[in-house]
Design a protein around this motif. Structure first.
Motif, PDB file in Angstrom:
ATOM      1  N   LEU A 185       0.788  -1.443   0.267  1.00 15.75           N
ATOM      2  CA  LEU A 185      -0.037   0.042   0.707  1.00 15.75           C
ATOM      3  C   LEU A 185       0.655   1.354  -0.359  1.00 15.75           C
ATOM      4  CD1 LEU A 185      -2.811   1.282   0.535  1.00 15.75           C
ATOM      5  CD2 LEU A 185      -2.516   0.839   2.761  1.00 15.75           C
ATOM      6  N   LEU A 186       0.483   1.853  -0.985  1.00 18.32           N
ATOM      7  CA  LEU A 186       1.524   3.422  -1.285  1.00 18.32           C
ATOM      8  C   LEU A 186       1.954   3.633  -0.039  1.00 18.32           C
ATOM      9  CD1 LEU A 186       0.250   4.693  -4.490  1.00 18.32           C
ATOM     10  CD2 LEU A 186       2.786   3.412  -3.940  1.00 18.32           C
ATOM     11  N   LEU A 187       2.523   4.513   0.758  1.00 14.99           N
ATOM     12  CA  LEU A 187       2.633   5.557   2.270  1.00 14.99           C
ATOM     13  C   LEU A 187       1.596   6.789   2.075  1.00 14.99           C
ATOM     14  CD1 LEU A 187       6.474   5.400   3.096  1.00 14.99           C
ATOM     15  CD2 LEU A 187       4.249   3.566   3.481  1.00 14.99           C
ATOM     16  N   ASP A 188       1.566   7.070   1.363  1.00 18.06           N
ATOM     17  CA  ASP A 188       0.775   8.244   0.546  1.00 18.06           C
ATOM     18  C   ASP A 188      -1.280   8.388   0.704  1.00 18.06           C
ATOM     19  OD1 ASP A 188       2.775  10.797  -0.272  1.00 18.06           O
ATOM     20  OD2 ASP A 188       3.093   8.920  -2.252  1.00 18.06           O
ATOM     21  N   GLU A 189      -1.086   6.860   0.982  1.00 19.76           N
ATOM     22  CA  GLU A 189      -2.801   6.409   1.350  1.00 19.76           C
ATOM     23  C   GLU A 189      -2.938   6.118   2.952  1.00 19.76           C
ATOM     24  OE1 GLU A 189      -4.904   6.208  -1.083  1.00 19.76           O
ATOM     25  OE2 GLU A 189      -3.171   6.542  -2.923  1.00 19.76           O
TER      26      GLU A 189
ATOM     27  N   GLU B 176      -2.445   8.421   6.873  1.00 20.37           N
ATOM     28  CA  GLU B 176      -2.203   9.116   8.098  1.00 20.37           C
ATOM     29  C   GLU B 176      -1.256   8.933   8.481  1.00 20.37           C
ATOM     30  OE1 GLU B 176      -3.714  11.550   7.652  1.00 20.37           O
ATOM     31  OE2 GLU B 176      -6.235  10.914   6.184  1.00 20.37           O
ATOM     32  N   ASP B 177      -0.794   9.853   9.979  1.00 23.36           N
ATOM     33  CA  ASP B 177       0.036   9.698  10.321  1.00 23.36           C
ATOM     34  C   ASP B 177       0.306   8.762  11.674  1.00 23.36           C
ATOM     35  OD1 ASP B 177       1.151  11.420   8.962  1.00 23.36           O
ATOM     36  OD2 ASP B 177       1.000  13.074  10.592  1.00 23.36           O
ATOM     37  N   ASP B 178      -1.435   8.334  11.840  1.00 18.86           N
ATOM     38  CA  ASP B 178      -1.528   6.756  12.220  1.00 18.86           C
ATOM     39  C   ASP B 178      -2.021   5.916  12.144  1.00 18.86           C
ATOM     40  OD1 ASP B 178      -3.994   7.865  11.302  1.00 18.86           O
ATOM     41  OD2 ASP B 178      -4.998   8.136  13.343  1.00 18.86           O
ATOM     42  N   PHE B 179      -1.823   5.784  10.781  1.00 19.35           N
ATOM     43  CA  PHE B 179      -2.089   4.681   9.337  1.00 19.35           C
ATOM     44  C   PHE B 179      -3.054   4.272   9.543  1.00 19.35           C
ATOM     45  CE2 PHE B 179       2.984   4.784  11.236  1.00 19.35           C
ATOM     46  CZ  PHE B 179       3.406   4.300   9.734  1.00 19.35           C
ATOM     47  N   GLN B 180      -4.260   5.154   9.896  1.00 20.50           N
ATOM     48  CA  GLN B 180      -4.774   4.893   8.972  1.00 20.50           C
ATOM     49  C   GLN B 180      -5.413   4.794   7.940  1.00 20.50           C
ATOM     50  OE1 GLN B 180      -9.778   5.941  10.780  1.00 20.50           O
ATOM     51  NE2 GLN B 180      -8.305   7.932  10.801  1.00 20.50           N
ATOM     52  N   PHE B 181      -6.114   4.472   7.011  1.00 20.41           N
ATOM     53  CA  PHE B 181      -6.188   4.406   5.896  1.00 20.41           C
ATOM     54  C   PHE B 181      -6.947   5.595   5.345  1.00 20.41           C
ATOM     55  CE2 PHE B 181      -8.422   2.699   1.899  1.00 20.41           C
ATOM     56  CZ  PHE B 181      -6.864   2.780   0.979  1.00 20.41           C
TER      57      PHE B 181
END
Length: 400
Positions: free
Chosen positions: A353-357, A359-364
């Motif tokens: 999964l692309l990191l741009d997708e 948030e800072d808390d790893f929510q999609f």
């Protein structure tokens, strides 16, 4: 009561479940599903069974991704979560070696897993094993999960889901790539931190190890893309060793060079001129190609270099022009036609999964309550604790 599902009982999943339980303080039900008979199977194998769980020198340059800007943002968040300090708060006592690699003081990966399991049990987290996830869908603000056990197909409904099912690397540890395949807008996956197959492997050198500098070149123009110092292991299919595995991370589909070349420098401390002079001095002291290498390189390795330089067996009959030629071969021994070895030998998964997708808390982004952590993301670290730093840190953030 809120129900949180964690899919995957590896490093990232267990950290996520425990961090969620610590934060919820009894106000949420937390369930971990894992397809193996026991959780933490791959964690037990890390660091050759010693669990290299972190590194004192974390930096973005030690990671492979197609989104370097997003990586810096997320790695800052992971560093802020301080995975090592979190472990120390659980009772772990770490030791750090001369290369910055962090291990439990006992050097036992089993102790790290046991520590996590102890705290998970104390906080009432449910661990369910033998569960194979089949589908996940969103409906009315919640998530519906379909999975299979020995007893048949089951379903669960949750308010939040943390996807920590890993990638395709290490199928012998129960990873099957569902996590990365499930991830929306997933980039191409590739084996990362793996050995390299060569078009013309030196099969006679299989099993020999030699320290030096390995450089990854672009065969189209000769540019040096990266260098790694360390021990190279020759195999019957090509090259291995940590420095080779590090360079394999730069061979991502679409991002790596079209004609990758590995150039080995077996005498990195000496310039080509200095090495040539050393060889010339030895010629009068020693005879043939085998004796010439005494104290320098393994005999088989030396003979292979000698042959590549096109030199005859008798070192004493060689002209002075032979030594610069041999020095050049020893300083830039080229291996071409490189292909990364498959998933079974890979230590981690490149792509995801692309990191741009996230948030800072790893929510999609766009899906409240859905998180992706660890190897499901397009972030693969170098050898040395970087991958577990990312796995534990991303899990802790998502869990919180």
């Amino acid at each position: 009561m809120q129900h949180i599902l964690v899919l995957g009982g590896g490093a990232a999943g267990l950290a996520a479940a425990l961090a969620a339980a610590q934060t919820a303080k009894g106000s949420a039900r937390i369930t971990v599903l894992d397809r193996n008979a026991k959780v933490g199977k791959k964690l037990l194998a890390t660091g050759n069974g010693r669990c290299n769980l972190d590194n004192r020198d974390i930096s973005p340059e030690r990671y492979f991704t197609s989104s370097p800007k997003a990586l810096r943002r997320l790695l800052d968040a992971v560093n802020e979560a301080a995975p090592l300090a979190w472990f120390e708060g659980l009772g772990l006592y770490p030791r750090t070696d001369e290369a910055g690699r962090v291990y439990p003081y006992s050097n036992q990966a089993a102790d790290v897993l046991a520590l996590l399991e102890h705290h998970l049990a104390a906080l009432g987290v449910e661990l369910r094993t033998g569960c194979t996830v089949r589908s996940l869908s969103q409906s009315r603000g919640c998530y519906d999960l379909q999975f299979e056990t020995e007893a048949g197909r089951e379903s669960l409904r949750a308010d939040a889901v943390i996807c920590a099912m890993g990638g395709e690397a290490g199928p012998q540890f129960g990873t099957d790539g569902f996590g990365t395949r499930f991830a929306a807008q997933c980039g191409p996956l590739y084996p990362c931190l793996t050995a390299l197959q060569c078009a013309r492997p030196r099969k006679s050198l299989a099993g020999i190890r030699a320290k030096g500098c390995a450089s990854l070149l672009d065969g189209t123009d000769g540019r040096v893309l990266a260098r790694e110092m360390g021990e190279v292991q020759f195999t019957d299919y090509g090259l291995s060793g940590i420095c080779i595995m590090q360079l394999s991370g730069l061979l991502a589909p679409g991002r790596g060079p079209k004609q990758p070349v590995i150039a080995l420098d077996l005498f990195p401390a000496l310039s080509e001129a200095e090495l040539s002079a050393l060889f010339a001095r030895r010629a009068g002291l020693l005879g043939g190609a085998a004796e010439f290498w005494l104290g320098l390189l393994p005999a088989k390795l030396g003979r292979a270099l000698w042959a590549d330089a096109g030199l005859p067996e008798d070192a004493r009959a060689l002209p002075a022009s032979a030594w610069p030629k041999l020095a050049a071969a020893a300083k830039c021994w080229r291996f071409e036609g490189l292909t990364p070895c498959g998933w079974k030998q890979a230590q981690t998964t490149g792509g995801g999964l692309l990191l741009d997708e996230v948030e800072d808390d790893f929510q999609f982004k766009g899906c409240p309550g859905l998180y992706f952590v660890g190897e499901t993301l397009d972030c693969a670290g170098s050898c040395g604790g970087y991958n577990l730093h990312w796995a534990f840190g991303s899990g802790i953030l998502a869990g919180r």
